[in-house]
Design a protein around this motif. Sequence first.
Motif, PDB file in Angstrom:
ATOM      1  N   PRO A 107      26.672  36.447  40.321  1.00  0.00           N
ATOM      2  CA  PRO A 107      26.483  37.772  40.920  1.00  0.00           C
ATOM      3  C   PRO A 107      25.776  37.680  42.271  1.00  0.00           C
ATOM      4  O   PRO A 107      25.698  38.634  43.002  1.00  0.00           O
ATOM      5  CB  PRO A 107      25.607  38.510  39.897  1.00  0.00           C
ATOM      6  CG  PRO A 107      24.925  37.443  39.123  1.00  0.00           C
ATOM      7  CD  PRO A 107      25.852  36.255  39.123  1.00  0.00           C
ATOM      8  N   TRP A 108      25.264  36.513  42.625  1.00  0.00           N
ATOM      9  CA  TRP A 108      24.556  36.291  43.875  1.00  0.00           C
ATOM     10  C   TRP A 108      25.492  35.919  45.006  1.00  0.00           C
ATOM     11  O   TRP A 108      25.054  35.767  46.143  1.00  0.00           O
ATOM     12  CB  TRP A 108      23.523  35.167  43.712  1.00  0.00           C
ATOM     13  CG  TRP A 108      22.524  35.481  42.681  1.00  0.00           C
ATOM     14  CD1 TRP A 108      22.523  35.067  41.384  1.00  0.00           C
ATOM     15  CD2 TRP A 108      21.382  36.323  42.814  1.00  0.00           C
ATOM     16  NE1 TRP A 108      21.459  35.580  40.720  1.00  0.00           N
ATOM     17  CE2 TRP A 108      20.735  36.358  41.576  1.00  0.00           C
ATOM     18  CE3 TRP A 108      20.851  37.050  43.876  1.00  0.00           C
ATOM     19  CZ2 TRP A 108      19.574  37.091  41.375  1.00  0.00           C
ATOM     20  CZ3 TRP A 108      19.701  37.770  43.660  1.00  0.00           C
ATOM     21  CH2 TRP A 108      19.080  37.787  42.419  1.00  0.00           C
ATOM     22  N   LEU A 163      10.328  39.567  47.360  1.00  0.00           N
ATOM     23  CA  LEU A 163      11.188  38.491  46.879  1.00  0.00           C
ATOM     24  C   LEU A 163      11.659  38.691  45.443  1.00  0.00           C
ATOM     25  O   LEU A 163      12.857  38.518  45.170  1.00  0.00           O
ATOM     26  CB  LEU A 163      10.504  37.131  47.030  1.00  0.00           C
ATOM     27  CG  LEU A 163      11.347  35.923  46.660  1.00  0.00           C
ATOM     28  CD1 LEU A 163      12.629  35.867  47.493  1.00  0.00           C
ATOM     29  CD2 LEU A 163      10.545  34.641  46.819  1.00  0.00           C
ATOM     30  N   PRO A 164      10.808  39.072  44.501  1.00  0.00           N
ATOM     31  CA  PRO A 164      11.308  39.293  43.134  1.00  0.00           C
ATOM     32  C   PRO A 164      12.416  40.345  43.070  1.00  0.00           C
ATOM     33  O   PRO A 164      13.349  40.221  42.283  1.00  0.00           O
ATOM     34  CB  PRO A 164      10.066  39.752  42.365  1.00  0.00           C
ATOM     35  CG  PRO A 164       8.921  39.176  43.123  1.00  0.00           C
ATOM     36  CD  PRO A 164       9.353  39.199  44.572  1.00  0.00           C
ATOM     37  N   ALA A 174      18.448  40.865  38.380  1.00  0.00           N
ATOM     38  CA  ALA A 174      19.798  40.785  37.821  1.00  0.00           C
ATOM     39  C   ALA A 174      20.568  42.089  38.036  1.00  0.00           C
ATOM     40  O   ALA A 174      21.788  42.083  38.189  1.00  0.00           O
ATOM     41  CB  ALA A 174      19.730  40.450  36.330  1.00  0.00           C
ATOM     42  N   ASP A 175      19.846  43.207  38.085  1.00  0.00           N
ATOM     43  CA  ASP A 175      20.467  44.518  38.275  1.00  0.00           C
ATOM     44  C   ASP A 175      20.970  44.638  39.712  1.00  0.00           C
ATOM     45  O   ASP A 175      20.182  44.586  40.662  1.00  0.00           O
ATOM     46  CB  ASP A 175      19.433  45.603  37.969  1.00  0.00           C
ATOM     47  CG  ASP A 175      19.915  46.999  38.309  1.00  0.00           C
ATOM     48  OD1 ASP A 175      21.115  47.274  38.141  1.00  0.00           O
ATOM     49  OD2 ASP A 175      19.074  47.796  38.761  1.00  0.00           O
ATOM     50  N   ARG A 200      18.951  45.051  43.357  1.00  0.00           N
ATOM     51  CA  ARG A 200      19.063  43.955  44.312  1.00  0.00           C
ATOM     52  C   ARG A 200      19.620  44.454  45.643  1.00  0.00           C
ATOM     53  O   ARG A 200      19.110  44.109  46.709  1.00  0.00           O
ATOM     54  CB  ARG A 200      19.947  42.851  43.722  1.00  0.00           C
ATOM     55  CG  ARG A 200      19.819  41.536  44.414  1.00  0.00           C
ATOM     56  CD  ARG A 200      20.591  40.431  43.717  1.00  0.00           C
ATOM     57  NE  ARG A 200      22.002  40.712  43.583  1.00  0.00           N
ATOM     58  CZ  ARG A 200      22.619  40.983  42.442  1.00  0.00           C
ATOM     59  NH1 ARG A 200      21.955  40.995  41.305  1.00  0.00           N
ATOM     60  NH2 ARG A 200      23.912  41.237  42.412  1.00  0.00           N
ATOM     61  N   LEU A 201      20.656  45.298  45.590  1.00  0.00           N
ATOM     62  CA  LEU A 201      21.217  45.845  46.823  1.00  0.00           C
ATOM     63  C   LEU A 201      20.188  46.685  47.571  1.00  0.00           C
ATOM     64  O   LEU A 201      20.089  46.615  48.791  1.00  0.00           O
ATOM     65  CB  LEU A 201      22.461  46.681  46.527  1.00  0.00           C
ATOM     66  CG  LEU A 201      23.734  45.914  46.205  1.00  0.00           C
ATOM     67  CD1 LEU A 201      24.852  46.884  45.806  1.00  0.00           C
ATOM     68  CD2 LEU A 201      24.171  45.048  47.366  1.00  0.00           C
ATOM     69  N   PHE A 202      19.419  47.477  46.820  1.00  0.00           N
ATOM     70  CA  PHE A 202      18.384  48.275  47.482  1.00  0.00           C
ATOM     71  C   PHE A 202      17.335  47.375  48.125  1.00  0.00           C
ATOM     72  O   PHE A 202      16.858  47.651  49.227  1.00  0.00           O
ATOM     73  CB  PHE A 202      17.703  49.259  46.528  1.00  0.00           C
ATOM     74  CG  PHE A 202      16.580  50.001  47.193  1.00  0.00           C
ATOM     75  CD1 PHE A 202      16.834  50.935  48.186  1.00  0.00           C
ATOM     76  CD2 PHE A 202      15.254  49.721  46.877  1.00  0.00           C
ATOM     77  CE1 PHE A 202      15.805  51.600  48.842  1.00  0.00           C
ATOM     78  CE2 PHE A 202      14.216  50.374  47.516  1.00  0.00           C
ATOM     79  CZ  PHE A 202      14.490  51.316  48.500  1.00  0.00           C
ATOM     80  N   ALA A 203      16.972  46.289  47.458  1.00  0.00           N
ATOM     81  CA  ALA A 203      15.978  45.366  48.020  1.00  0.00           C
ATOM     82  C   ALA A 203      16.487  44.771  49.328  1.00  0.00           C
ATOM     83  O   ALA A 203      15.734  44.695  50.307  1.00  0.00           O
ATOM     84  CB  ALA A 203      15.661  44.263  47.015  1.00  0.00           C
TER      85      ALA A 203
END
Length: 167
Positions: free
Chosen positions: A7-8, A121-122, A127-128, A132-135
Motif C-alpha cells: 500500500p506504500w 512521521l508515525p 496503515a489507514d 496516511r494521505l492526510f499526513a
Amino acid sequence: MNIEASPWKGSLLLLLVSNLLLWQSVTPLPVCPGGAVRCQVTLRDLFDRAVVLSHYIHNLSSEMFSEFDKRYTQGRGFISKALNSCHTSSLATPEDKEQAQQISVHPETRENAVYSVWSGLPSLQMADEESRLFAYYNLLHCLRRDSHKIDNYLKLLKCRIVHDNNC
C-alpha cells in the motif's frame, strides 16, 4: 517487502519523485571563482543566491503540493483540516508584509531560539490510507506554506540590509 503489492507504493513513488525534483537541474555554483581558497563574496551576492534558491525551493514545494492534491486528495476535504495543523504554526511570524517590515533587524542580538519539532512521521506510516494521505497532504501543505514565508522574509531582509529599505 514486495513494493509492487505494498500500500506504500504510491507514497514511496511520490517521495522518490519529489526527491528527484528537488535535485533536478541543480548545479552548484562555486562561491569563489576558479576554486580560490581565499576570496570575498559580497553580501549582495550572498543574498542574491539565497533569494534565488529559496524561490526555487518554494516553486518546487508548490508544484509537489499541487500534484499531490490533484492526484490523491480531490474531494476529501483535507484543506479544512490542514489550515492550522502545521507544526510551525506556533512560531510567531508576521502575518503580512506590513507586519514584517515593522520588525527591527539587529544581527548582534540573539534571542533564545524556539524550535518546533515535527512529530508527523508515525502518521506517514499508518496503515489507514485516508490518514496516511492526510499526513502527506499536511506535510506538503506546510512545506509550501513555510517555504513561501522563508522566500518572502529573505526578500524583505535583502531589501532592508542590501538596499537600505529602498525597494
